[in-house]
Design a protein around this motif. Structure first.
Motif, PDB file in Angstrom:
ATOM      1  N   TRP A  99       0.833  -1.197   0.000  1.00  0.00           N
ATOM      2  CA  TRP A  99       0.000   0.000   0.000  1.00  0.00           C
ATOM      3  C   TRP A  99       0.874   1.255   0.000  1.00  0.00           C
ATOM      4  O   TRP A  99       1.927   1.282   0.634  1.00  0.00           O
ATOM      5  CB  TRP A  99      -0.918   0.017   1.218  1.00  0.00           C
ATOM      6  N   ARG A 109       0.589   5.718   0.177  1.00  0.00           N
ATOM      7  CA  ARG A 109      -0.137   6.992   0.274  1.00  0.00           C
ATOM      8  C   ARG A 109       0.675   7.988  -0.521  1.00  0.00           C
ATOM      9  O   ARG A 109       1.778   8.379  -0.126  1.00  0.00           O
ATOM     10  CB  ARG A 109      -0.295   7.436   1.719  1.00  0.00           C
ATOM     11  N   ILE A 123       3.457   2.496   2.785  1.00  0.00           N
ATOM     12  CA  ILE A 123       2.977   2.371   4.158  1.00  0.00           C
ATOM     13  C   ILE A 123       3.598   1.126   4.764  1.00  0.00           C
ATOM     14  O   ILE A 123       3.400   0.001   4.268  1.00  0.00           O
ATOM     15  CB  ILE A 123       1.437   2.271   4.183  1.00  0.00           C
ATOM     16  N   HIS A 153      -3.801  10.941   7.961  1.00  0.00           N
ATOM     17  CA  HIS A 153      -4.238   9.860   7.079  1.00  0.00           C
ATOM     18  C   HIS A 153      -4.930  10.367   5.810  1.00  0.00           C
ATOM     19  O   HIS A 153      -5.176   9.578   4.884  1.00  0.00           O
ATOM     20  CB  HIS A 153      -5.210   8.930   7.819  1.00  0.00           C
ATOM     21  N   GLN A 154      -5.287  11.629   5.752  1.00  0.00           N
ATOM     22  CA  GLN A 154      -5.980  12.144   4.574  1.00  0.00           C
ATOM     23  C   GLN A 154      -5.024  12.141   3.380  1.00  0.00           C
ATOM     24  O   GLN A 154      -3.855  12.482   3.487  1.00  0.00           O
ATOM     25  CB  GLN A 154      -6.502  13.554   4.827  1.00  0.00           C
ATOM     26  N   GLY A 155      -5.549  11.715   2.220  1.00  0.00           N
ATOM     27  CA  GLY A 155      -4.735  11.695   1.016  1.00  0.00           C
ATOM     28  C   GLY A 155      -5.192  10.619   0.036  1.00  0.00           C
ATOM     29  O   GLY A 155      -6.237   9.988   0.203  1.00  0.00           O
ATOM     30  N   HIS A 156      -4.386  10.408  -1.010  1.00  0.00           N
ATOM     31  CA  HIS A 156      -4.695   9.424  -2.049  1.00  0.00           C
ATOM     32  C   HIS A 156      -3.904   8.137  -1.798  1.00  0.00           C
ATOM     33  O   HIS A 156      -2.704   8.179  -1.500  1.00  0.00           O
ATOM     34  CB  HIS A 156      -4.352   9.983  -3.431  1.00  0.00           C
ATOM     35  N   TYR A 157      -4.602   7.010  -1.974  1.00  0.00           N
ATOM     36  CA  TYR A 157      -4.008   5.709  -1.694  1.00  0.00           C
ATOM     37  C   TYR A 157      -4.088   4.818  -2.944  1.00  0.00           C
ATOM     38  O   TYR A 157      -5.025   4.926  -3.764  1.00  0.00           O
ATOM     39  CB  TYR A 157      -4.742   5.009  -0.544  1.00  0.00           C
ATOM     40  N   TRP A 216      -6.689   4.513  -7.898  1.00  0.00           N
ATOM     41  CA  TRP A 216      -6.435   5.473  -6.824  1.00  0.00           C
ATOM     42  C   TRP A 216      -7.737   5.740  -6.067  1.00  0.00           C
ATOM     43  O   TRP A 216      -8.812   5.814  -6.652  1.00  0.00           O
ATOM     44  CB  TRP A 216      -5.915   6.790  -7.395  1.00  0.00           C
ATOM     45  N   HIS A 227      -9.406   8.107  -2.517  1.00  0.00           N
ATOM     46  CA  HIS A 227      -9.138   9.286  -1.687  1.00  0.00           C
ATOM     47  C   HIS A 227      -9.776   9.080  -0.320  1.00  0.00           C
ATOM     48  O   HIS A 227     -10.975   8.756  -0.223  1.00  0.00           O
ATOM     49  CB  HIS A 227      -9.709  10.536  -2.344  1.00  0.00           C
TER      50      HIS A 227
END
Length: 824
Positions: A139, A141, A146, A165-169, A184, A186
């Motif tokens: 994974w 981010r 991660i 933790h906010q963001g694109h994964y 992707w 969000h």
């Protein structure tokens, strides 16, 4: 498919073909592989199964290695076990090729979804993939990997959720040096539940649709793809609607319909919802019609991540495409087939549904007409589910490159979501697709054989089946420009049969039989049939033929058969395979102790219906009366005891066999009609009971002899036996994916019938030889066997006289619900 475990059936046809070529050798090939896999008992091949594989060499494109791989796939043999066995037999080339190929089979099966959540909550992002053993997950981010405990698992857990933790994964799935990425997503951090509306301006109750489905114009046979996407917490669910009717089988963000028909035109919307919110997408309008070429160039787009559009002009510089279309180059109209094969099924005696009358006459008439055009015809009456599946399997075995294949079905049927379903006689009252056969699945199998022409004539109802909500996804239909569908009636309409004297006819065949032998393009011939039906007052407004076709060449059912040198072995194998299903017992002479000599003769009405006649050849003068009657038939076959040993064919239940086609004895014969030969599990054995009276005695005397005549006609193919299924595709539990090209049941049957194999093989080779005195037409007509020679002096098993071809008189037709092809 279990995660980390893939079956051989997951390999593409190209991969299997290349692998089979590596195994088609004697030093380190398929026989050694069969020995290696036997370490697991369920993969242990019997002698019969090994013989089936070896017999594939009779076909010009046959492959024993391919047959063994298909057999292993049917038993869900995993790829890792296959690799283990290939390493065990030290087949380095196959190991290297398969290892490289398997590494490219990683597929994302569950994509992660965008989410929003408040501080301290728990968010789970899920990504799952299928592929070879040993898949690894990573994974990220943004560009940062991660490294916590769940960062290398299919489920990434963010708990407790914080602003960091906010963001694109995105998730990367790895197998060695190969990898594939998920989509992707969000993750949004929400400070409080009440602030969600500010994050989704213009949305309904905080649910944001980020991608709307787009209106499209597609052609019949294309794939329709509509997509939508939404961001929500809990994650959004999707439900698609067509013309405001829910599509219960489509509950993902992507709606994909392969091979669309006109039934799919209209408006599509998606309802997006979760536990708290609900929203609707915009309406996407889908129009469906014929394709047209109006541009001077086309664009080929490779949808890879780093690809570019490639423009290729289909015309030379300065040439107007419409002018070029108006003056096409002259086409070669002398098309030919490498062979012509037809399967005709007529179902009448349904167990739980309306009984039908016309299929017996319709199948009989079409059989005679197709034989006149050199088709190898297999005609079958009253098949249950298993028998229909097996019959289609055998039909597919008769197909090959350049062969014309024709399937005709008369009986109950229905159409759902653009797919047509043929109903067997044992279908329950509330039947669904799992109880029936999907015609489009048969088409995909026919296309695998690279046939020259695929014709489907469906004389059945096309009403919607309210009991069936399953959307069957047939295999991918290729653009071959050689497919013709002739439907006896229109979408959501019924097909009818008519009553004329003792024999009923379906309306479709009543008109088709006048045109089918015309030397015209198939679609032109069927158009004329449609016009004939339209001019008949009794059919107008009730039933109209519908034609669907992509046939681009002027191919006709009357095209000649031309076999090249490279196809001669394949042609011989088909002759053999077809002949096996149409061999009658030889005529027998029974000598009784009293001095009476009785002859038993055999004739076929259909491929699974046989008539046995008995006649007295000699009797002593002191016997004043005698007759020979048949009794004690096996329970497998279907016999009406009230109609056995009758003096006329009509009394015996045969409406179609013409007496002139049978020998004309000086003394009367007794006739017995045997149906459902496909259910015969052992050799046909019965008793001939001679009843006679001496001149000086009043009491009747009886003598009995037991007679065994082997397995006549189609009973040799053992259609009652299930064929080993393969992994099904689509939503239906039953798919014609189970019918493999390499299944060799009829060959095996032939090989197990004493010395018949070598004799049939020799006969097939002789009949296919250009120097053979037997014409292709006579070779296609089985005969009443009064002589020991199998193919000498052939006489038609089927009545050479068709029913009257007179003009249809509207007043002679009687429509009744009794004779209606109801679909449910």
């Amino acid at each position: 498919m279990e995660e980390g475990r893939m079956s051989i059936g997951a390999l593409s046809e190209d991969v299997l073909n290349k692998l089979s070529k590596m195994l088609d050798n004697s030093a380190c090939g398929w026989r050694q592989l069969a020995n290696a896999v036997s370490e697991q008992p369920k993969f242990r091949c019997s002698e019969r199964e090994l013989t089936r594989c070896s017999l594939q060499v009779l076909s010009i494109e046959g492959s024993p290695g391919r047959a063994l791989l298909a057999w292993l796939a049917d038993r869900s043999c995993s790829l890792d076990f296959l690799l283990h066995c290939l390493r065990k037999m030290d087949h380095k080339e196959a190991v290297q090729y398969l290892t490289t190929t398997v590494a490219e089979l990683i597929q994302i099966t569950v994509q992660p979804q965008s989410q929003q959540a408040t501080a301290g909550s728990r968010v789970v992002l899920t990504c799952r993939a299928s592929g070879p053993p040993g898949l690894c997950y990573q994974w990220f981010r943004g560009k940062e990997e991660i490294l916590d405990a769940t960062g290398s698992t299919p489920e990434l857990v963010l708990c407790p959720l914080a602003p960091i933790h906010q963001g694109h994964y995105i998730c990367r799935v790895n197998h060695g040096e190969n990898c594939i990425f998920s989509q992707w997503v969000h993750v949004r951090f929400v400070h409080s539940a009440g602030s969600s509306s500010s994050l989704f301006p213009g949305s309904v109750s905080g649910l944001l649709i980020t991608h709307q489905p787009q209106s499209q114009a597609v052609s019949e046979g294309d794939t329709l793809l509509l997509e939508c996407n939404a961001e929500a917490n809990p994650p959004a669910q999707y439900e698609w609607y067509h013309n405001m009717v829910p599509m219960k089988q489509h509950k993902t963000r992507s709606l994909k319909i392969p091979c669309v028909t006109t039934a799919h035109r209209g408006q599509f919307r998606c309802k997006v919802f979760n536990l708290y919110h609900e929203a609707w997408t915009d309406t996407a309008k889908v129009t469906i019609g014929p394709s047209s070429i109006t541009e001077a160039s086309w664009v080929e787009v490779d949808r890879g991540r780093d690809s570019q559009e490639v423009h290729r002009s289909t015309y030379g510089p300065g040439v107007n495409p419409l002018q070029q279309m108006a003056n096409p180059p002259p086409s070669d109209k002398n098309f030919h087939a490498t062979d012509k094969v037809a399967l005709l099924i007529g179902n009448m005696n349904y167990r739980y549904h309306t009984q039908l009358s016309a299929p017996i006459a319709d199948v009989h008439e079409l059989t005679n007409l197709l034989r006149q055009m050199d088709f190898k015809v297999v005609s079958l009456l009253d098949l249950n589910w298993q028998e229909m599946h097996s019959a289609v399997t055998e039909f597919l075995l008769l197909l090959d490159k350049g062969v014309y294949g024709l399937l005709y079905f008369a009986g109950h049927g229905y159409e759902n979501y653009g797919n047509s379903f043929m109903v067997p006689i044992d279908a329950p009252f509330s039947y669904t697709s799992e109880h029936c056969l999907c015609v489009q699945n048969i088409l995909t199998r026919m296309q695998e054989k690279k046939t020259g022409l695929n014709v489907f004539l469906l004389d059945m109802c096309r009403k919607r089946n309210p009991h069936d909500d399953i959307i069957v996804q047939p295999g991918l239909i290729k653009v071959t420009a050689n497919i013709v569908f002739g439907y006896a009636t229109c979408v959501d309409a019924e097909a009818y049969e008519v009553k004329r004297e003792e024999v009923s006819n379906g309306i479709f065949i009543s008109f088709l039989k006048r045109r089918v032998c015309e030397d015209e393009k198939v679609t032109v011939m069927l158009d004329r049939v449609a016009e004939d039906m339209g001019r008949c007052a009794i059919t107008r407004g009730r039933q109209a033929l519908e034609l669907r076709s992509n046939l681009s060449e002027r191919r006709s059912l009357t095209d000649a058969i031309q076999t090249s040198d490279c196809c001669s072995e394949s042609y011989s194998a088909r002759n053999l395979q077809w002949a096996v299903a149409h061999v009658l017992p030889q005529s027998l002479c029974l000598q009784f102790e009293c001095g009476v000599k009785v002859q038993l003769g055999f004739a076929a009405e259909f491929s699974n219906v046989m008539v046995i006649y008995t006649r007295i050849l000699e009797k002593p003068k002191e016997i004043v009366s005698c007759c020979a009657q048949l009794t004690d038939f096996p329970e497998d076959v279907d016999i009406d005891l009230k109609k056995t040993n009758q003096e006329t064919l009509l009394e015996a239940g045969s409406l179609l066999l013409i007496k002139e086609n049978l020998p004309s004895p000086e003394v009367p014969s007794l006739y017995t009609r045997i149906r459902s030969l496909q259910r015969l599990k052992t050799e046909l054995t019965f008793t001939t009971c001679l009843h006679y009276t001496y001149s000086n005695m009043d009491e009747e005397v009886q003598e009995r002899q037991t007679v065994t005549v082997g397995k006549p006609l189609v009973s040799k193919l053992n259609l009652h036996e299930p064929r080993v299924p393969r992994a099904c595709s689509g939503s239906s539990s039953f798919s014609l994916d189970s019918f493999t090209v390499t299944e060799g049941s009829s060959f095996a049957s032939a090989g197990s019938t004493s010395s018949a194999w070598s004799y049939y093989a020799q006969t097939a080779r002789e009949s296919s030889s250009p120097d053979s005195p037997t014409t292709s037409r006579s070779a296609n007509i089985p005969e009443e066997t009064d002589s020991p020679e199998l193919f000498d002096a052939p006489k038609s098993l089927f009545a050479s006289k068709s029913l009257p071809h007179s003009q249809v008189n509207d007043t002679n037709y009687k429509f009744s619900d009794m004779y209606n092809f109801h679909s449910y």
